[in-house]
Scaffold this active site. Structure first.
Site, PDB file in Angstrom:
ATOM      1  N   GLY A 125     -41.205 -11.867   3.755  1.00  0.00           N
ATOM      2  CA  GLY A 125     -41.463 -12.714   2.586  1.00  0.00           C
ATOM      3  C   GLY A 125     -42.470 -13.803   2.872  1.00  0.00           C
ATOM      4  O   GLY A 125     -42.976 -13.948   3.992  1.00  0.00           O
ATOM      5  N   SER A 126     -42.733 -14.588   1.816  1.00  0.00           N
ATOM      6  CA  SER A 126     -43.799 -15.582   1.904  1.00  0.00           C
ATOM      7  C   SER A 126     -43.386 -16.824   2.693  1.00  0.00           C
ATOM      8  O   SER A 126     -44.256 -17.592   3.117  1.00  0.00           O
ATOM      9  CB  SER A 126     -44.235 -15.986   0.489  1.00  0.00           C
ATOM     10  OG  SER A 126     -43.130 -16.461  -0.253  1.00  0.00           O
ATOM     11  N   THR A 127     -42.092 -17.049   2.890  1.00  0.00           N
ATOM     12  CA  THR A 127     -41.650 -18.179   3.718  1.00  0.00           C
ATOM     13  C   THR A 127     -41.689 -17.784   5.190  1.00  0.00           C
ATOM     14  O   THR A 127     -42.206 -18.528   6.032  1.00  0.00           O
ATOM     15  CB  THR A 127     -40.227 -18.622   3.303  1.00  0.00           C
ATOM     16  OG1 THR A 127     -40.146 -18.666   1.876  1.00  0.00           O
ATOM     17  CG2 THR A 127     -39.908 -19.996   3.853  1.00  0.00           C
ATOM     18  N   GLY A 184     -33.606  -9.855  -1.023  1.00  0.00           N
ATOM     19  CA  GLY A 184     -34.135  -8.573  -1.460  1.00  0.00           C
ATOM     20  C   GLY A 184     -35.239  -8.662  -2.487  1.00  0.00           C
ATOM     21  O   GLY A 184     -35.749  -7.640  -2.943  1.00  0.00           O
ATOM     22  N   GLY A 185     -35.631  -9.903  -2.835  1.00  0.00           N
ATOM     23  CA  GLY A 185     -36.733 -10.051  -3.774  1.00  0.00           C
ATOM     24  C   GLY A 185     -37.988  -9.341  -3.273  1.00  0.00           C
ATOM     25  O   GLY A 185     -38.779  -8.820  -4.058  1.00  0.00           O
ATOM     26  N   GLY A 186     -38.140  -9.306  -1.961  1.00  0.00           N
ATOM     27  CA  GLY A 186     -39.294  -8.625  -1.361  1.00  0.00           C
ATOM     28  C   GLY A 186     -39.025  -7.166  -1.055  1.00  0.00           C
ATOM     29  O   GLY A 186     -39.882  -6.483  -0.481  1.00  0.00           O
ATOM     30  N   GLU A 236     -33.147  -6.020   6.436  1.00  0.00           N
ATOM     31  CA  GLU A 236     -32.799  -7.424   6.680  1.00  0.00           C
ATOM     32  C   GLU A 236     -31.318  -7.563   7.005  1.00  0.00           C
ATOM     33  O   GLU A 236     -30.931  -8.336   7.895  1.00  0.00           O
ATOM     34  CB  GLU A 236     -33.157  -8.277   5.460  1.00  0.00           C
ATOM     35  CG  GLU A 236     -34.659  -8.464   5.296  1.00  0.00           C
ATOM     36  CD  GLU A 236     -35.060  -9.146   4.014  1.00  0.00           C
ATOM     37  OE1 GLU A 236     -36.179  -9.672   3.956  1.00  0.00           O
ATOM     38  OE2 GLU A 236     -34.269  -9.145   3.047  1.00  0.00           O
TER      39      GLU A 236
HETATM   40  C1  5RP Z   1     -37.210  -9.971   1.076  1.00  0.00           C
HETATM   41  C2  5RP Z   1     -36.357 -11.173   0.982  1.00  0.00           C
HETATM   42  C3  5RP Z   1     -37.026 -12.487   1.068  1.00  0.00           C
HETATM   43  O1  5RP Z   1     -36.502 -13.178   2.136  1.00  0.00           O
HETATM   44  C4  5RP Z   1     -36.776 -13.232  -0.200  1.00  0.00           C
HETATM   45  O2  5RP Z   1     -37.234 -12.457  -1.279  1.00  0.00           O
HETATM   46  C5  5RP Z   1     -37.495 -14.580  -0.194  1.00  0.00           C
HETATM   47  O3  5RP Z   1     -38.867 -14.359  -0.229  1.00  0.00           O
HETATM   48  P1  5RP Z   1     -39.907 -15.550  -0.234  1.00  0.00           P
HETATM   49  O4  5RP Z   1     -39.778 -16.242   1.087  1.00  0.00           O
HETATM   50  O5  5RP Z   1     -41.229 -14.855  -0.417  1.00  0.00           O
HETATM   51  O6  5RP Z   1     -39.596 -16.463  -1.383  1.00  0.00           O
HETATM   52  O7  5RP Z   1     -35.163 -11.116   0.858  1.00  0.00           O
HETATM   53  O8  5RP Z   1     -36.457  -8.812   0.889  1.00  0.00           O
END
Ligand code: 5RP
Length: 225
Positions: free
Chosen positions: A26-28, A94-96, A102
């Site tokens: 993810g982006s973080t 799971g947004g990514g 994970e």
């Molecule tokens: C990917 C994830 C990410 O950790 C989650 O979506 C947060 O993403 P971001 O750091 O881009 O906001 O679970 O499957």
């Protein structure tokens, strides 16, 4: 952006020579991987396993040694993001789209450090649609069973086609609105045969680092049991 960077960079300060490190997605976590790359260039000696093809490619480009998961006995620390964090440090992830790997990596880790910006901290999980990884075979039936749990599931798409995970599965994003009992819902989801894994991470986090837009960070207190 600044909030994610601040949280992502602080988390890597704990890394030491000889550690095996889990790299989230993810982006973080992007900022953590960049910071690890800089530390490796300065001499830090670690091995890493990645939770997605994307994170693996980024890590390799930065000179971070990636080892296959099959070579790993135990992971010292995994750093990963989240879509929501509640006061018990339960997560929606799971947004990514990387929730299955994970969760496997988090489960194999002595310590899961979660890094988020302030917008991810919620009183109750569920506003963010819960990602559920499902087998393509019979996904229509799985969708009906998910709906029966009280959500509105939507098949995730990319370029008008079903989004395919790194594991060859689909993702249903399930709008629950609010999830009163995440642990119970996690059990119910596992009882559906077509569900491979879901994005509820129940009491898996060991630490939650929160970044603010001004670049400051704080650790989220955990509600006393
Ligand atoms: C990917 C994830 C990410 O950790 C989650 O979506 C947060 O993403 P971001 O750091 O881009 O906001 O679970 O499957």
């Amino acid at each position: 952006m600044e909030a994610k960077r601040a949280a992502g960079e602080l988390a890597v300060e704990i890394l030491q020579d000889g550690m095996t490190v889990g790299l989230g997605t993810g982006s973080t976590v992007y900022h953590s991987i960049q910071a690890i790359g800089r530390k490796v260039a300065d001499g830090l000696s670690i091995k890493a396993v990645a939770t997605s093809i994307h994170s693996e490619q980024l890590a390799r480009q930065l000179g971070i040694t990636i080892i296959p998961f099959s070579d790993v006995e135990e992971i010292d620390i995994t750093i990963d993001g989240a879509d929501e964090v509640d006061p018990d440090w339960n997560l929606i992830k799971g947004g990514g789209g990387a929730l299955l790997r994970e969760k496997i990596v988090a489960d194999a880790s002595k310590r899961l450090i979660v890094i988020v910006d302030e917008s991810k901290v919620v009183r109750q999980l569920g506003r963010f649609p819960l990602p559920v990884e499902v087998v393509p075979f019979g996904f229509e039936l799985t969708e009906r069973k998910l709906r029966a749990l009280g959500c509105e599931p939507k098949l995730r798409t990319a370029d008008s086609q079903p989004y395919i995970t790194d594991n060859g599965n689909y993702i249903m994003d399930c709008e629950f609105g609010s999830i009163a009992n995440p642990a119970l819902l996690a059990e119910e989801l596992h009882r559906i045969p077509g569900v491979v894994e879901h994005g509820l991470f129940i009491r898996m986090a060991a630490q939650v680092i929160v970044g603010r837009p001004d670049g400051s960070v704080y650790e989220l207190d955990r509600k006393q049991p």
